[in-house]
Every structure is written in structure tokens, then in C-alpha cells.
Design a protein around this motif. Structure first.
Motif, mmCIF file in Angstrom:
data_model
loop_
_atom_site.group_PDB
_atom_site.id
_atom_site.type_symbol
_atom_site.label_atom_id
_atom_site.label_comp_id
_atom_site.label_asym_id
_atom_site.label_seq_id
_atom_site.Cartn_x
_atom_site.Cartn_y
_atom_site.Cartn_z
ATOM 1 N N GLU A 1 7.458 8.522 -7.676
ATOM 2 C CA GLU A 1 8.526 9.387 -7.159
ATOM 3 C C GLU A 1 8.214 9.850 -5.742
ATOM 4 O OE1 GLU A 1 10.963 13.536 -8.083
ATOM 5 O OE2 GLU A 1 9.615 12.731 -9.603
ATOM 6 N N CYS A 2 6.952 10.194 -5.484
ATOM 7 C CA CYS A 2 6.566 10.645 -4.153
ATOM 8 C C CYS A 2 6.777 9.544 -3.123
ATOM 9 C CB CYS A 2 5.098 11.078 -4.165
ATOM 10 S SG CYS A 2 4.550 11.837 -2.613
ATOM 11 N N VAL A 3 6.344 8.344 -3.450
ATOM 12 C CA VAL A 3 6.507 7.211 -2.539
ATOM 13 C C VAL A 3 7.986 6.937 -2.282
ATOM 14 C CG1 VAL A 3 6.197 4.710 -2.320
ATOM 15 C CG2 VAL A 3 4.289 6.142 -3.072
ATOM 16 N N LYS A 4 8.784 6.966 -3.332
ATOM 17 C CA LYS A 4 10.219 6.688 -3.182
ATOM 18 C C LYS A 4 10.904 7.742 -2.331
ATOM 19 C CE LYS A 4 14.423 5.763 -5.846
ATOM 20 N NZ LYS A 4 14.998 5.550 -7.210
ATOM 21 N N THR B 1 0.839 -1.198 0.000
ATOM 22 C CA THR B 1 0.000 0.000 0.000
ATOM 23 C C THR B 1 0.873 1.247 0.000
ATOM 24 O OG1 THR B 1 -0.068 0.095 2.417
ATOM 25 C CG2 THR B 1 -1.798 -1.195 1.313
ATOM 26 N N THR B 2 0.287 2.353 -0.368
ATOM 27 C CA THR B 2 1.019 3.622 -0.312
ATOM 28 C C THR B 2 1.550 3.857 1.093
ATOM 29 O OG1 THR B 2 -0.497 4.539 -1.963
ATOM 30 C CG2 THR B 2 0.883 6.097 -0.767
ATOM 31 N N LEU B 3 0.698 3.668 2.092
ATOM 32 C CA LEU B 3 1.063 3.946 3.476
ATOM 33 C C LEU B 3 2.238 3.094 3.940
ATOM 34 C CD1 LEU B 3 -0.059 5.796 5.783
ATOM 35 C CD2 LEU B 3 -1.246 3.755 6.630
ATOM 36 N N SER B 4 2.253 1.837 3.532
ATOM 37 C CA SER B 4 3.349 0.969 3.974
ATOM 38 C C SER B 4 4.609 1.162 3.131
ATOM 39 C CB SER B 4 2.917 -0.499 3.958
ATOM 40 O OG SER B 4 2.455 -0.904 2.691
ATOM 41 N N PRO C 1 -7.171 -0.102 -3.344
ATOM 42 C CA PRO C 1 -8.342 0.767 -3.545
ATOM 43 C C PRO C 1 -7.934 2.232 -3.666
ATOM 44 C CG PRO C 1 -8.718 -0.800 -1.770
ATOM 45 C CD PRO C 1 -7.268 -0.919 -2.136
ATOM 46 N N GLU C 2 -8.709 2.984 -4.425
ATOM 47 C CA GLU C 2 -8.419 4.403 -4.684
ATOM 48 C C GLU C 2 -8.224 5.198 -3.403
ATOM 49 O OE1 GLU C 2 -8.039 7.925 -7.067
ATOM 50 O OE2 GLU C 2 -8.169 5.841 -7.717
ATOM 51 N N GLU C 3 -9.145 5.025 -2.467
ATOM 52 C CA GLU C 3 -9.093 5.816 -1.231
ATOM 53 C C GLU C 3 -7.823 5.537 -0.443
ATOM 54 O OE1 GLU C 3 -11.812 6.527 2.788
ATOM 55 O OE2 GLU C 3 -12.705 5.614 1.010
ATOM 56 N N ALA C 4 -7.441 4.250 -0.345
ATOM 57 C CA ALA C 4 -6.221 3.889 0.382
ATOM 58 C C ALA C 4 -4.987 4.417 -0.329
ATOM 59 C CB ALA C 4 -6.135 2.374 0.536
ATOM 60 N N ALA C 5 -5.014 4.394 -1.653
ATOM 61 C CA ALA C 5 -3.869 4.867 -2.421
ATOM 62 C C ALA C 5 -3.572 6.330 -2.126
ATOM 63 C CB ALA C 5 -4.118 4.673 -3.918
ATOM 64 N N ILE C 6 -4.608 7.160 -2.112
ATOM 65 C CA ILE C 6 -4.416 8.595 -1.910
ATOM 66 C C ILE C 6 -4.158 8.922 -0.437
ATOM 67 C CG2 ILE C 6 -5.429 10.885 -2.189
ATOM 68 C CD1 ILE C 6 -4.709 9.439 -4.809
ATOM 69 N N SER C 7 -4.945 8.317 0.457
ATOM 70 C CA SER C 7 -4.800 8.667 1.878
ATOM 71 C C SER C 7 -3.420 8.308 2.407
ATOM 72 C CB SER C 7 -5.890 7.989 2.718
ATOM 73 O OG SER C 7 -5.752 6.576 2.708
ATOM 74 N N GLY C 8 -2.797 7.280 1.827
ATOM 75 C CA GLY C 8 -1.464 6.898 2.274
ATOM 76 C C GLY C 8 -0.395 7.935 2.014
ATOM 77 N N PHE D 1 2.325 -3.210 -6.976
ATOM 78 C CA PHE D 1 1.310 -3.433 -5.942
ATOM 79 C C PHE D 1 0.465 -2.182 -5.695
ATOM 80 C CE2 PHE D 1 4.217 -6.913 -4.384
ATOM 81 C CZ PHE D 1 3.331 -7.949 -4.625
ATOM 82 N N LEU D 2 1.054 -1.018 -5.911
ATOM 83 C CA LEU D 2 0.322 0.223 -5.662
ATOM 84 C C LEU D 2 -0.903 0.356 -6.558
ATOM 85 C CD1 LEU D 2 3.219 2.832 -5.278
ATOM 86 C CD2 LEU D 2 2.011 1.604 -3.470
#
Length: 379
Positions: free
Chosen positions: A227-230, A140-143, A184-191, A179-180
Motif C-alpha cells: 500500500e505504501c509503495v502504491k 526495487t522499492t525505490l524504483s 535485499p532487506e536494506e534496499a527494500a527499507i531504504s527505498g 519483485f519487491l
């Protein structure tokens, strides 16, 4: 008195890697990592939601390991998300599978899932045989942008977040961007809130980059999102490695900006409020409070709240206003729980500028209540 003191130097290697299609036949990243460390067996734990979202993943994992010189012990699929941290059921199940497969300290456990799943499985692996080699695959984005690259694992207990846990540096973290796309859309952005957080406390330039790229992030434009996640992941890892307190022996927790209220709101709402949503509200609260007590400029405060708005992230939840029997807001007890978690003085990081935090040791509850009212009116 006969007293002897021994210094035991310990060096950890923390590998954080980025790729796509990690289990594709042409991707040698995982194979090279395993060969580099030697070892005997490999056991995989996969979160149910990821298995369902990535059709054929279990089979692809088996095919990836088939030609490798390791005894592949298979894939075990378990439920994840916050319920898997509610008690020790998953931890005990992982211990049982590790024992049945004969996983030892020269073998590997791979865990593939979101932050809560990584937390529970990670705690189990850190305590089996006093620690077996763990490779994390955050999904997930958050993880990927925060917790998955950390060196902590835990489950909840006594109505408190992460009360039972351990510090344990994983053998490696592989952020597979594929995996990203399946979350789900909401989890992707909120993370993305953890990227905003680390930018605010560590890197003004990164915050300004997020400011400029809110539209691309909101639409999940791949190059911008990745890039943001990295950048977020590397900032988190760099702080852990070079911040001087990797295992939190002190009382300062700069990477937990906004988290004292977030953790309490999660517990108050029985985790109906997700961690990402709670951090967004907690970050907004500490940003407004930083401005109210004169640490942060009003313009800078406005820019932070504007970014949260453009990303569609919440700045208020009614749990901030829930009152206990004593007549005080229940969320305020999160300050003491935050202190208890490490001991010592209450130490909470607030903002002095974009990209610059400062530790404070006292809160004015009247001003904190005024900050909550301001967020309630601004939502």
C-alpha cells in the motif's frame, strides 16, 4: 520581419499499473497492454541481479510470450546498479541490441530492473529511432515508489548526477509487487524514503499513515508495504501529470525535496552512499533547516526525524562535513549544481508544514552548517 508561430498540442498517456506475478500464464495485464497498442516485436532487457534473485525468470518470460502474436526477440541480461550509469557503455549495448533485433517504433522494449538500470536502458530507448515504446518493470522499492513511474531517464557525466538524459513518457509502467520480495532487506527499507518525501511535500494524511505504520513497514508486512509503495507511486505520477510542469521547463522541482544535497553526496562518495541513503540524509537536512529558519515547527521537525529513525534510515553522513580547498563544505556546491541542472534562479523546496512545501531561492550557509551540526549530534 515575417514571423510565424505554431502551437503544437501533444497529449501523452501515462499508464501506471499494479499487479503480482506479471509473467504468470494467468496474468493478462501485459498481454492486453501489448495487444492494445498493436506492434510487431518484443525485446526484453533484464538486470543481472534480478535474474539471479528470480530463478527461472528468463524462461518464464519466454513461456509467457510463446503463445502471443508477437515476434519475441529474447531476453538480454546486463549488469545494473549505479555503475551502469557511470558512462554510456550500457546505452551503446542497448542500441546495438535494438538494431540487431530490428526493433522499430511499432515494437516494444521491456526493461526489468532497479532505478539505475531503468534509467540507462530508458535513455537508450528514448534515443533509438527518436524513441521506441518502453514498458518499465521496476523491481526495487525505490524504483516502484518513485523513479520508475517518472518520465525521465539519464546517465551520469562530468561528475554530476543525471547530466545526460531525456524526457520520455514510457508506454506503461507495471509495478509487480512480487519483485519487491526478492530485493535485499536494506534496499527494500531504504527505498521507502521516497514515499516519506512525497508524503511530506504532497499529502499530510499519507505522512501520518506512514507514521502509524512504521513497524509494519520495517518488518515488510506485505499489505502495508504494498500500500505504501502504491500510494507513493500514484502521488508521484499525479504530480507529473497534473502539476503543470511535467518536463521541468520551470525552476521548481517539488519532487526533489532533499535531493540537492543527496545528489552531491552521491558524487562525493563515488556512490558508496546509495541514492536512497543520500536522499534520507538530504531530506533530514532540509527538514532541520526548514525549522531553523522558522518555516517549519519544531514539533513537526521532530516527527519527521522520528519516522526516519523508526524506519532505520540515516540522517547524517560525514560527507556533509567534507571541506574543499577553499575551506567551504563541498556539499554546498550542490546548491549551484541543482540550479544549473534547470537554469534560472536557485529554487529549492522546503517544508512549511507536514504535507506542504514552499519554494525558497536563497540559503543561509551559516544556518545550513548549524543544521548539519544538529544532525551530527542527533544521529
Amino acid at each position: 520581419m515575417d514571423r510565424h508561430v505554431f502551437q503544437i498540442p501533444v497529449t501523452f498517456t501515462h499508464r501506471v499499473m499494479f499487479t503480482q506475478d506479471a509473467f504468470g500464464s494467468g496474468n493478462g495485464m501485459l498481454r492486453d497492454l501489448l495487444n492494445e497498442g498493436g506492434g510487431r516485436r518484443v525485446l526484453v532487457f533484464l538486470e543481472t541481479a534480478v535474474a539471479e534473485a528470480q530463478e527461472g525468470l528468463v524462461e518464464r518470460i519466454g513461456e509467457y510470450f510463446a503463445p502471443l502474436e508477437f515476434e519475441f526477440c529474447g531476453v538480454r541480461v546486463f549488469g545494473g546498479a549505479e555503475p551502469c550509469k557511470a558512462d554510456d557503455s550500457l546505452v551503446k549495448a542497448v542500441w546495438n541490441e535494438i538494431d540487431r533485433a530490428g526493433i522499430d517504433r511499432h515494437s516494444y522494449v521491456l526493461v526489468i530492473g532497479g532505478g539505475a538500470f531503468l534509467d540507462a536502458v530508458g535513455f537508450a530507448t528514448s534515443t533509438a529511432h527518436r524513441g521506441v515504446r518502453l514498458l518499465r518493470f521496476p523491481t526495487t522499492t525505490l524504483s516502484q515508489d518513485d523513479s520508475g513511474v517518472g518520465v525521465k531517464s539519464a546517465i551520469n557525466s562530468f561528475g554530476k548526477k543525471n547530466w545526460i538524459g531525456s524526457f520520455s513518457v514510457p508506454y506503461a509502467v507495471i509495478n509487480d509487487f512480487d519483485f519487491l520480495d526478492s530485493q535485499p532487506e536494506e534496499a527494500a527499507i531504504s527505498g521507502l524514503i521516497e514515499a516519506v518525501k512525497v508524503a511530506l511535500v504532497k499529502d499530510r494524511e499519507f505522512f501520518e499513515w506512514i507514521e502509524e505504520n512504521c513497524a509494519g513497514l520495517r518488518s515488510r508486512e506485505a499489505s502495508v508495504f504494498h500500500e505504501c509503495v502504491k500510494r507513493s507511486a500514484l502521488l508521484h505520477a499525479e504530480h507529473i501529470a497534473y502539476g503543470g510542469d511535467a518536463f521541468e521547463n520551470g525552476s521548481s522541482r517539488p519532487l526533489d525535496f532533499g535531493h540537492w544535497a543527496a545528489h552531491k553526496m552521491e558524487a562525493l562518495t563515488d556512490h558508496v552512499l546509495t541514492h536512497a541513503e543520500a536522499v534520507s540524509v538530504g531530506l533530514a537536512l532540509d527538514t532541520v533547516y526548514s525549522a531553523k529558519i522558522g518555516l517549519l515547527g519544531k514539533d513537526e521537525m521532530g516527527r519527521v526525524l522520528a519516522v526516519l529513525g523508526k524506519l532505520g534510515l540515516p540522517i547524517y553522513h560525514s560527507a556533509l562535513d567534507w571541506v574543499g580547498e577553499c575551506g567551504e563544505r563541498r556539499v554546498f556546491s550542490g546548491l549551484n549544481e541543482f540550479r544549473e541542472h534547470l537554469g534560472g534562479r536557485l529554487t529549492v523546496l522546503l517544508l512549511r508544514d507536514l504535507g506542504e512545501g514552499v519554494d525558497v531561492h536563497d540559503f543561509d550557509l551559516k544556518m545550513l552548517a548549524e543544521s548539519i551540526a544538529e544532525l551530527r549530534d542527533a544521529r
